[in-house]
Write a protein that holds these residues in place. Structure first.
Motif, PDB file in Angstrom:
ATOM      1  N   ALA A  25       2.273 -24.978 -32.854  1.00 26.52           N
ATOM      2  CA  ALA A  25       3.198 -23.907 -32.690  1.00 26.52           C
ATOM      3  C   ALA A  25       3.366 -23.129 -34.310  1.00 26.52           C
ATOM      4  CB  ALA A  25       4.603 -24.099 -32.091  1.00 26.52           C
ATOM      5  N   ARG A  26       3.505 -24.123 -35.175  1.00 20.20           N
ATOM      6  CA  ARG A  26       3.701 -23.599 -36.476  1.00 20.20           C
ATOM      7  C   ARG A  26       2.489 -22.704 -37.160  1.00 20.20           C
ATOM      8  NH1 ARG A  26       5.466 -27.867 -38.589  1.00 20.20           N
ATOM      9  NH2 ARG A  26       7.421 -27.324 -38.290  1.00 20.20           N
ATOM     10  N   ALA A  27       1.165 -23.229 -36.562  1.00 18.59           N
ATOM     11  CA  ALA A  27       0.005 -22.663 -36.866  1.00 18.59           C
ATOM     12  C   ALA A  27      -0.191 -21.146 -36.071  1.00 18.59           C
ATOM     13  CB  ALA A  27      -1.239 -23.516 -36.512  1.00 18.59           C
ATOM     14  N   HIS A  28       0.181 -21.066 -35.074  1.00 18.16           N
ATOM     15  CA  HIS A  28       0.278 -19.825 -34.326  1.00 18.16           C
ATOM     16  C   HIS A  28       1.265 -18.696 -35.015  1.00 18.16           C
ATOM     17  CE1 HIS A  28      -1.543 -20.731 -29.869  1.00 18.16           C
ATOM     18  NE2 HIS A  28      -2.053 -21.760 -30.902  1.00 18.16           N
ATOM     19  N   LEU A  29       2.191 -19.232 -35.447  1.00 18.68           N
ATOM     20  CA  LEU A  29       3.266 -18.412 -36.252  1.00 18.68           C
ATOM     21  C   LEU A  29       2.561 -18.051 -37.446  1.00 18.68           C
ATOM     22  CD1 LEU A  29       6.634 -20.329 -36.625  1.00 18.68           C
ATOM     23  CD2 LEU A  29       5.811 -18.481 -35.180  1.00 18.68           C
ATOM     24  N   GLU A  30       1.687 -18.676 -38.116  1.00 18.63           N
ATOM     25  CA  GLU A  30       0.884 -18.302 -39.242  1.00 18.63           C
ATOM     26  C   GLU A  30      -0.024 -17.261 -38.843  1.00 18.63           C
ATOM     27  OE1 GLU A  30      -0.577 -21.627 -41.299  1.00 18.63           O
ATOM     28  OE2 GLU A  30       1.480 -22.639 -41.781  1.00 18.63           O
ATOM     29  N   ALA A  35       6.630 -13.483 -32.511  1.00 17.20           N
ATOM     30  CA  ALA A  35       6.705 -12.675 -31.455  1.00 17.20           C
ATOM     31  C   ALA A  35       5.544 -13.021 -30.581  1.00 17.20           C
ATOM     32  CB  ALA A  35       6.796 -11.283 -31.707  1.00 17.20           C
ATOM     33  N   SER A  36       4.436 -13.284 -30.953  1.00 13.64           N
ATOM     34  CA  SER A  36       3.481 -13.785 -30.125  1.00 13.64           C
ATOM     35  C   SER A  36       3.310 -15.117 -29.825  1.00 13.64           C
ATOM     36  CB  SER A  36       2.268 -13.315 -30.730  1.00 13.64           C
ATOM     37  OG  SER A  36       1.971 -12.052 -31.155  1.00 13.64           O
ATOM     38  N   LEU A  37       4.276 -15.958 -30.060  1.00 13.51           N
ATOM     39  CA  LEU A  37       4.157 -17.418 -29.705  1.00 13.51           C
ATOM     40  C   LEU A  37       4.261 -17.688 -28.092  1.00 13.51           C
ATOM     41  CD1 LEU A  37       4.350 -20.211 -30.898  1.00 13.51           C
ATOM     42  CD2 LEU A  37       6.785 -20.218 -30.757  1.00 13.51           C
ATOM     43  N   SER A  38       3.315 -18.510 -27.895  1.00 14.57           N
ATOM     44  CA  SER A  38       3.163 -18.466 -26.279  1.00 14.57           C
ATOM     45  C   SER A  38       2.994 -20.183 -25.849  1.00 14.57           C
ATOM     46  CB  SER A  38       2.077 -17.863 -25.697  1.00 14.57           C
ATOM     47  OG  SER A  38       1.562 -18.453 -24.532  1.00 14.57           O
ATOM     48  N   LEU A  39       3.775 -20.719 -25.044  1.00 17.60           N
ATOM     49  CA  LEU A  39       3.880 -21.977 -24.769  1.00 17.60           C
ATOM     50  C   LEU A  39       2.183 -22.421 -24.106  1.00 17.60           C
ATOM     51  CD1 LEU A  39       7.118 -23.142 -22.995  1.00 17.60           C
ATOM     52  CD2 LEU A  39       5.969 -23.790 -25.389  1.00 17.60           C
ATOM     53  N   ARG A  40       1.863 -21.326 -23.332  1.00 11.79           N
ATOM     54  CA  ARG A  40       0.543 -21.619 -22.600  1.00 11.79           C
ATOM     55  C   ARG A  40      -0.531 -21.621 -23.596  1.00 11.79           C
ATOM     56  NH1 ARG A  40       0.280 -21.018 -16.971  1.00 11.79           N
ATOM     57  NH2 ARG A  40       2.197 -20.076 -16.354  1.00 11.79           N
ATOM     58  N   LEU A 107       7.487 -19.220 -50.787  1.00 10.44           N
ATOM     59  CA  LEU A 107       6.311 -18.885 -51.287  1.00 10.44           C
ATOM     60  C   LEU A 107       5.026 -19.787 -50.661  1.00 10.44           C
ATOM     61  CD1 LEU A 107       6.757 -17.736 -54.926  1.00 10.44           C
ATOM     62  CD2 LEU A 107       6.123 -16.288 -53.167  1.00 10.44           C
ATOM     63  N   ALA A 108       5.884 -20.888 -50.377  1.00 10.49           N
ATOM     64  CA  ALA A 108       4.860 -21.989 -49.878  1.00 10.49           C
ATOM     65  C   ALA A 108       5.063 -22.019 -48.214  1.00 10.49           C
ATOM     66  CB  ALA A 108       5.288 -23.405 -50.321  1.00 10.49           C
ATOM     67  N   HIS A 109       6.025 -21.390 -47.662  1.00 13.05           N
ATOM     68  CA  HIS A 109       5.933 -21.385 -46.153  1.00 13.05           C
ATOM     69  C   HIS A 109       6.245 -19.859 -45.983  1.00 13.05           C
ATOM     70  CE1 HIS A 109       7.407 -25.369 -47.580  1.00 13.05           C
ATOM     71  NE2 HIS A 109       6.462 -25.797 -46.328  1.00 13.05           N
ATOM     72  N   PRO A 110       5.537 -18.731 -46.102  1.00 15.05           N
ATOM     73  CA  PRO A 110       5.956 -17.669 -45.873  1.00 15.05           C
ATOM     74  C   PRO A 110       6.240 -17.129 -44.480  1.00 15.05           C
ATOM     75  CG  PRO A 110       3.665 -17.652 -46.365  1.00 15.05           C
ATOM     76  CD  PRO A 110       4.239 -19.062 -46.605  1.00 15.05           C
ATOM     77  N   GLN A 111       5.507 -17.453 -43.341  1.00 16.66           N
ATOM     78  CA  GLN A 111       5.774 -17.420 -42.124  1.00 16.66           C
ATOM     79  C   GLN A 111       6.955 -18.013 -41.427  1.00 16.66           C
ATOM     80  OE1 GLN A 111       4.360 -15.256 -40.333  1.00 16.66           O
ATOM     81  NE2 GLN A 111       2.823 -14.900 -41.526  1.00 16.66           N
ATOM     82  N   GLU A 112       7.389 -19.159 -42.001  1.00 16.15           N
ATOM     83  CA  GLU A 112       8.680 -19.795 -41.484  1.00 16.15           C
ATOM     84  C   GLU A 112       9.671 -18.922 -42.309  1.00 16.15           C
ATOM     85  OE1 GLU A 112       8.548 -24.326 -41.552  1.00 16.15           O
ATOM     86  OE2 GLU A 112       6.571 -23.799 -42.652  1.00 16.15           O
ATOM     87  N   TRP A 113       9.684 -18.453 -43.540  1.00 17.72           N
ATOM     88  CA  TRP A 113      10.544 -17.780 -44.142  1.00 17.72           C
ATOM     89  C   TRP A 113      10.970 -16.549 -43.181  1.00 17.72           C
ATOM     90  CZ3 TRP A 113      14.083 -17.829 -48.307  1.00 17.72           C
ATOM     91  CH2 TRP A 113      14.695 -16.668 -48.505  1.00 17.72           C
ATOM     92  N   ALA A 114       9.622 -16.003 -42.729  1.00 18.95           N
ATOM     93  CA  ALA A 114       9.510 -14.516 -41.949  1.00 18.95           C
ATOM     94  C   ALA A 114      10.506 -15.024 -40.664  1.00 18.95           C
ATOM     95  CB  ALA A 114       8.315 -14.217 -41.737  1.00 18.95           C
TER      96      ALA A 114
END
Length: 231
Positions: A25-30, A35-40, A107-114
Motif C-alpha cells: 500500500a505504501r508503494a501505491h501511495l508513492e 486518493a487512488s489507494l485501492s484494497l483490490r 525528504l526521505a518519505h515525501p509521500q507519507e508526509w503528503a
C-alpha cells in the motif's frame, strides 16, 4: 501446550502478511497518491483474492488509518530521538534538532508526509486513534516551550486578544494551564513556519529561487527560534 506453537505460527504469519499489505500500500501511495489507494489493487499485487485482504483491513479507510499512524509515528520517532540527544538547557539546539529531524524525515518519505500533511483524502475522516501519534511532534515542541518558561525566557509578551484567547481553548487544554497564551500562539506560529516550509520545499516551490536549501532552512529555523526567545 501442544497447540501453543501453531497459534504462534499463525500470529507470525498474519503479522508478516499484514506487513506485506502495508508495504505494498505504501508503494501505491508513492506511485499514485492516497486518493487512488485501492484494497483490490493491493490484493492483486500480492496475488491475493480481494476477499482475503478484508480479513486484515476491512476497508480502504482502515488501511489508510494504519498508514497514517505509521507515518506519524515515524516522524515522531525521528523528532524525539534527535531532540533527546541535545542537552535540556539548550533550547535552541533542541528546536533545531526537531526542525531538522522533521525535514530530513519528510525528504526521505515525501509521500507519507503528503499523506498526513497534504491535501485531505476525499471521503476519509481520520479516527481518534490518529490523534496521539499525530501530536507527538507538537508535544515535543511544547516540552521545549515549557522548559523555556522554567528558564525565564520566551517570546515577546505580545498581548493575546480576548477573541483569540477564547478561540485557542482546545490548544490550551492540550498544553495545560502552565503555558501562557502568548507562548502558545508563538509556538503555533513556529510550528506553522516549520511545517509550511517543509511542505513548500517538497512541492518544489523554492525551485529556481534558492540554490542552497539546506542552508536556507537552517537560517529560517534559527530566525524562527529567535521569535521564541531561544536565540
Amino acid at each position: 501446550m501442544t497447540d501453543a506453537a501453531p497459534r504462534t505460527a499463525r500470529a507470525r504469519a498474519r503479522a508478516e502478511l499484514t506487513r506485506e499489505i502495508v508495504d505494498t500500500a505504501r508503494a501505491h501511495l508513492e506511485a499514485a497518491g492516497a486518493a487512488s489507494l485501492s484494497l483490490r489493487a493491493v490484493a492483486r499485487d500480492l496475488g491475493m483474492v480481494s476477499s482475503a485482504i478484508y480479513r486484515y483491513f476491512p476497508s480502504r479507510d482502515d488501511l489508510l488509518t494504519h498508514l497514517i499512524i505509521d507515518a506519524y509515528n515515524g516522524l515522531g520517532d525521528a523528532a524525539e530521538v534527535r531532540e533527546a540527544a541535545v542537552a535540556r538547557e539548550d533550547l535552541l539546539g533542541r528546536w533545531l534538532a526537531v526542525a531538522h529531524a522533521c525535514r530530513d524525515w519528510a525528504l526521505a518519505h515525501p509521500q507519507e508526509w503528503a499523506l498526513v500533511y497534504g491535501s485531505p483524502v476525499p471521503g476519509y475522516a481520520a479516527p481518534e486513534a490518529t490523534i496521539g501519534p499525530g501530536t507527538r511532534v507538537s508535544a515535543t515542541l511544547l516540552a521545549i516551550l515549557a522548559d523555556a518558561i522554567g528558564q525565564g525566557v520566551g517570546p515577546d509578551a505580545v498581548p493575546v486578544p480576548r477573541r483569540v484567547a477564547r478561540g485557542i481553548r482546545p490548544l490550551r487544554e492540550f498544553a495545560g494551564s502552565a503555558v501562557p497564551d502568548a507562548y502558545l500562539v508563538a509556538g503555533v506560529m513556529a510550528r506553522t513556519q516549520l511545517f509550511g516550509h517543509i511542505g513548500l520545499e517538497l512541492d518544489g516551490q523554492f525551485a529556481n529561487t534558492i540554490d542552497d536549501l539546506d542552508a536556507f532552512f537552517d537560517h529560517v529555523m534559527r530566525r524562527t527560534a529567535a521569535t521564541l526567545g531561544f536565540a
